[in-house]
Structures are given as structure tokens and as C-alpha cells.
Write a protein that holds these residues in place. Structure first.
Motif, PDB file in Angstrom:
ATOM      1  N   MET A  39      57.035  20.643  26.711  1.00  0.00           N
ATOM      2  CA  MET A  39      56.675  20.512  28.125  1.00  0.00           C
ATOM      3  C   MET A  39      57.834  20.952  29.019  1.00  0.00           C
ATOM      4  SD  MET A  39      53.591  19.666  28.254  1.00  0.00           S
ATOM      5  CE  MET A  39      53.395  19.199  29.959  1.00  0.00           C
ATOM      6  N   GLN A  40      59.043  20.599  28.623  1.00  0.00           N
ATOM      7  CA  GLN A  40      60.211  20.995  29.416  1.00  0.00           C
ATOM      8  C   GLN A  40      60.342  22.511  29.430  1.00  0.00           C
ATOM      9  OE1 GLN A  40      63.835  19.077  28.216  1.00  0.00           O
ATOM     10  NE2 GLN A  40      64.851  19.560  30.123  1.00  0.00           N
ATOM     11  N   GLU A  41      60.135  23.126  28.271  1.00  0.00           N
ATOM     12  CA  GLU A  41      60.223  24.580  28.186  1.00  0.00           C
ATOM     13  C   GLU A  41      59.128  25.233  29.037  1.00  0.00           C
ATOM     14  OE1 GLU A  41      59.913  28.127  24.858  1.00  0.00           O
ATOM     15  OE2 GLU A  41      60.497  26.127  24.196  1.00  0.00           O
ATOM     16  N   ALA A  42      57.924  24.680  28.971  1.00  0.00           N
ATOM     17  CA  ALA A  42      56.823  25.216  29.776  1.00  0.00           C
ATOM     18  C   ALA A  42      57.142  25.083  31.262  1.00  0.00           C
ATOM     19  CB  ALA A  42      55.517  24.493  29.441  1.00  0.00           C
ATOM     20  N   GLY A  43      57.723  23.972  31.635  1.00  0.00           N
ATOM     21  CA  GLY A  43      58.107  23.772  33.037  1.00  0.00           C
ATOM     22  C   GLY A  43      59.150  24.772  33.480  1.00  0.00           C
ATOM     23  N   GLN A  44      60.110  25.046  32.611  1.00  0.00           N
ATOM     24  CA  GLN A  44      61.145  26.031  32.946  1.00  0.00           C
ATOM     25  C   GLN A  44      60.532  27.423  33.111  1.00  0.00           C
ATOM     26  OE1 GLN A  44      64.321  25.554  33.716  1.00  0.00           O
ATOM     27  NE2 GLN A  44      64.183  23.355  33.394  1.00  0.00           N
ATOM     28  N   GLN A  45      59.568  27.748  32.240  1.00  0.00           N
ATOM     29  CA  GLN A  45      58.908  29.054  32.340  1.00  0.00           C
ATOM     30  C   GLN A  45      58.116  29.166  33.631  1.00  0.00           C
ATOM     31  OE1 GLN A  45      56.620  29.468  28.738  1.00  0.00           O
ATOM     32  NE2 GLN A  45      58.413  29.837  27.456  1.00  0.00           N
ATOM     33  N   MET A  46      57.418  28.091  33.994  1.00  0.00           N
ATOM     34  CA  MET A  46      56.656  28.099  35.238  1.00  0.00           C
ATOM     35  C   MET A  46      57.580  28.244  36.438  1.00  0.00           C
ATOM     36  SD  MET A  46      53.756  25.192  34.516  1.00  0.00           S
ATOM     37  CE  MET A  46      53.109  25.272  36.166  1.00  0.00           C
ATOM     38  N   LYS A  47      58.708  27.550  36.379  1.00  0.00           N
ATOM     39  CA  LYS A  47      59.680  27.624  37.469  1.00  0.00           C
ATOM     40  C   LYS A  47      60.202  29.057  37.608  1.00  0.00           C
ATOM     41  CE  LYS A  47      64.075  25.587  38.937  1.00  0.00           C
ATOM     42  NZ  LYS A  47      65.148  24.672  38.569  1.00  0.00           N
ATOM     43  N   ALA A  48      60.499  29.687  36.475  1.00  0.00           N
ATOM     44  CA  ALA A  48      61.006  31.059  36.500  1.00  0.00           C
ATOM     45  C   ALA A  48      59.955  32.023  37.052  1.00  0.00           C
ATOM     46  CB  ALA A  48      61.434  31.481  35.098  1.00  0.00           C
ATOM     47  N   LYS A  49      58.694  31.825  36.660  1.00  0.00           N
ATOM     48  CA  LYS A  49      57.629  32.690  37.171  1.00  0.00           C
ATOM     49  C   LYS A  49      57.442  32.497  38.673  1.00  0.00           C
ATOM     50  CE  LYS A  49      55.007  33.122  32.899  1.00  0.00           C
ATOM     51  NZ  LYS A  49      53.757  32.826  32.188  1.00  0.00           N
ATOM     52  N   ALA A  50      57.497  31.253  39.119  1.00  0.00           N
ATOM     53  CA  ALA A  50      57.359  30.989  40.549  1.00  0.00           C
ATOM     54  C   ALA A  50      58.511  31.604  41.321  1.00  0.00           C
ATOM     55  CB  ALA A  50      57.299  29.474  40.791  1.00  0.00           C
ATOM     56  N   GLN A  51      59.705  31.521  40.772  1.00  0.00           N
ATOM     57  CA  GLN A  51      60.865  32.127  41.436  1.00  0.00           C
ATOM     58  C   GLN A  51      60.708  33.638  41.492  1.00  0.00           C
ATOM     59  OE1 GLN A  51      63.505  30.417  42.948  1.00  0.00           O
ATOM     60  NE2 GLN A  51      63.784  32.452  43.800  1.00  0.00           N
ATOM     61  N   GLY A  52      60.207  34.208  40.395  1.00  0.00           N
ATOM     62  CA  GLY A  52      59.974  35.653  40.375  1.00  0.00           C
ATOM     63  C   GLY A  52      58.944  36.073  41.406  1.00  0.00           C
ATOM     64  N   ALA A  53      57.885  35.274  41.541  1.00  0.00           N
ATOM     65  CA  ALA A  53      56.855  35.579  42.538  1.00  0.00           C
ATOM     66  C   ALA A  53      57.429  35.455  43.944  1.00  0.00           C
ATOM     67  CB  ALA A  53      55.661  34.646  42.354  1.00  0.00           C
ATOM     68  N   ALA A  54      58.237  34.438  44.168  1.00  0.00           N
ATOM     69  CA  ALA A  54      58.853  34.258  45.495  1.00  0.00           C
ATOM     70  C   ALA A  54      59.784  35.423  45.808  1.00  0.00           C
ATOM     71  CB  ALA A  54      59.613  32.934  45.536  1.00  0.00           C
ATOM     72  N   ASP A  55      60.549  35.839  44.821  1.00  0.00           N
ATOM     73  CA  ASP A  55      61.466  36.969  45.023  1.00  0.00           C
ATOM     74  C   ASP A  55      60.681  38.250  45.329  1.00  0.00           C
ATOM     75  OD1 ASP A  55      63.606  35.299  44.598  1.00  0.00           O
ATOM     76  OD2 ASP A  55      63.959  35.949  42.527  1.00  0.00           O
ATOM     77  N   ALA A  56      59.549  38.442  44.618  1.00  0.00           N
ATOM     78  CA  ALA A  56      58.729  39.632  44.861  1.00  0.00           C
ATOM     79  C   ALA A  56      58.166  39.622  46.271  1.00  0.00           C
ATOM     80  CB  ALA A  56      57.599  39.689  43.825  1.00  0.00           C
ATOM     81  N   MET A  57      57.761  38.443  46.730  1.00  0.00           N
ATOM     82  CA  MET A  57      57.259  38.332  48.105  1.00  0.00           C
ATOM     83  C   MET A  57      58.355  38.657  49.114  1.00  0.00           C
ATOM     84  SD  MET A  57      54.062  37.621  48.145  1.00  0.00           S
ATOM     85  CE  MET A  57      53.815  37.006  49.805  1.00  0.00           C
ATOM     86  N   LYS A  58      59.553  38.150  48.878  1.00  0.00           N
ATOM     87  CA  LYS A  58      60.677  38.429  49.780  1.00  0.00           C
ATOM     88  C   LYS A  58      60.959  39.923  49.823  1.00  0.00           C
ATOM     89  CE  LYS A  58      63.127  34.075  49.140  1.00  0.00           C
ATOM     90  NZ  LYS A  58      64.336  33.446  48.541  1.00  0.00           N
ATOM     91  N   ASP A  59      60.953  40.545  48.627  1.00  0.00           N
ATOM     92  CA  ASP A  59      61.213  41.983  48.559  1.00  0.00           C
ATOM     93  C   ASP A  59      60.135  42.754  49.315  1.00  0.00           C
ATOM     94  OD1 ASP A  59      63.458  41.496  47.046  1.00  0.00           O
ATOM     95  OD2 ASP A  59      62.540  42.042  45.130  1.00  0.00           O
ATOM     96  N   GLY A  60      58.901  42.336  49.205  1.00  0.00           N
ATOM     97  CA  GLY A  60      57.790  43.014  49.889  1.00  0.00           C
ATOM     98  C   GLY A  60      57.887  42.860  51.393  1.00  0.00           C
ATOM     99  N   VAL A  61      58.301  41.689  51.843  1.00  0.00           N
ATOM    100  CA  VAL A  61      58.427  41.429  53.278  1.00  0.00           C
ATOM    101  C   VAL A  61      59.613  42.195  53.850  1.00  0.00           C
ATOM    102  CG1 VAL A  61      58.951  39.638  54.981  1.00  0.00           C
ATOM    103  CG2 VAL A  61      57.287  39.194  53.183  1.00  0.00           C
ATOM    104  N   ASN A  62      60.676  42.314  53.106  1.00  0.00           N
ATOM    105  CA  ASN A  62      61.887  42.969  53.614  1.00  0.00           C
ATOM    106  C   ASN A  62      61.812  44.491  53.592  1.00  0.00           C
ATOM    107  OD1 ASN A  62      63.136  40.531  54.120  1.00  0.00           O
ATOM    108  ND2 ASN A  62      64.087  40.403  52.101  1.00  0.00           N
ATOM    109  N   LYS A  63      60.783  45.056  53.003  1.00  0.00           N
ATOM    110  CA  LYS A  63      60.691  46.535  52.954  1.00  0.00           C
ATOM    111  C   LYS A  63      60.001  47.091  54.149  1.00  0.00           C
ATOM    112  CE  LYS A  63      61.083  47.247  48.054  1.00  0.00           C
ATOM    113  NZ  LYS A  63      60.540  47.822  46.880  1.00  0.00           N
TER     114      LYS A  63
END
Length: 63
Positions: A39-63
Motif C-alpha cells: 500500500m505504501q508503494e502504491a501510494g508513492q506511485q500515485m503521488k509521483a503520477k499526480a506530481q507528474g500530472a501537475a508538472d505537465a499542467m504547469k508546463d502547458g500553462v507556461n507555454k
């Protein structure tokens, strides 16, 4: 002599039962730890995916 043998056998049976119970508790503890780790590993993976999605949104907004 029969009562001593019966008492000895009862002691042996009690010891075996306690050992089996201890082994079962160890297995249950190991299973619980494994589930917690999964469960901890799954949570870490979800956190990483959410961070990646947030970063992608930031990159899209800043372009």
C-alpha cells in the motif's frame, strides 16, 4: 507410570500447539507487513503520477 506418560504427552501437545500458534501469528504479521509495504508503494506511485500530472499542467500553462 501411565499418569506420568499422559502428563508428558499433554505437555508435548501443549508445546506443539503453542508453537503452531506462534508460527501462525508470525505468518499473519508478515502478511500484514507485506500488505502495508504494498500500500505504501502504491501510494508513492500515485503521488509521483499526480506530481507528474501537475508538472505537465504547469508546463502547458507556461507555454
Amino acid at each position: 507410570m501411565d499418569s506420568q506418560k499422559a502428563s508428558y504427552n499433554a505437555g508435548v501437545a501443549k508445546g506443539q500447539t503453542e508453537e503452531k500458534a506462534s508460527n501462525m501469528m508470525d505468518k499473519a504479521s508478515n502478511a500484514a507487513q507485506s500488505a502495508q509495504d504494498s500500500m505504501q508503494e502504491a501510494g508513492q506511485q500515485m503521488k509521483a503520477k499526480a506530481q507528474g500530472a501537475a508538472d505537465a499542467m504547469k508546463d502547458g500553462v507556461n507555454k
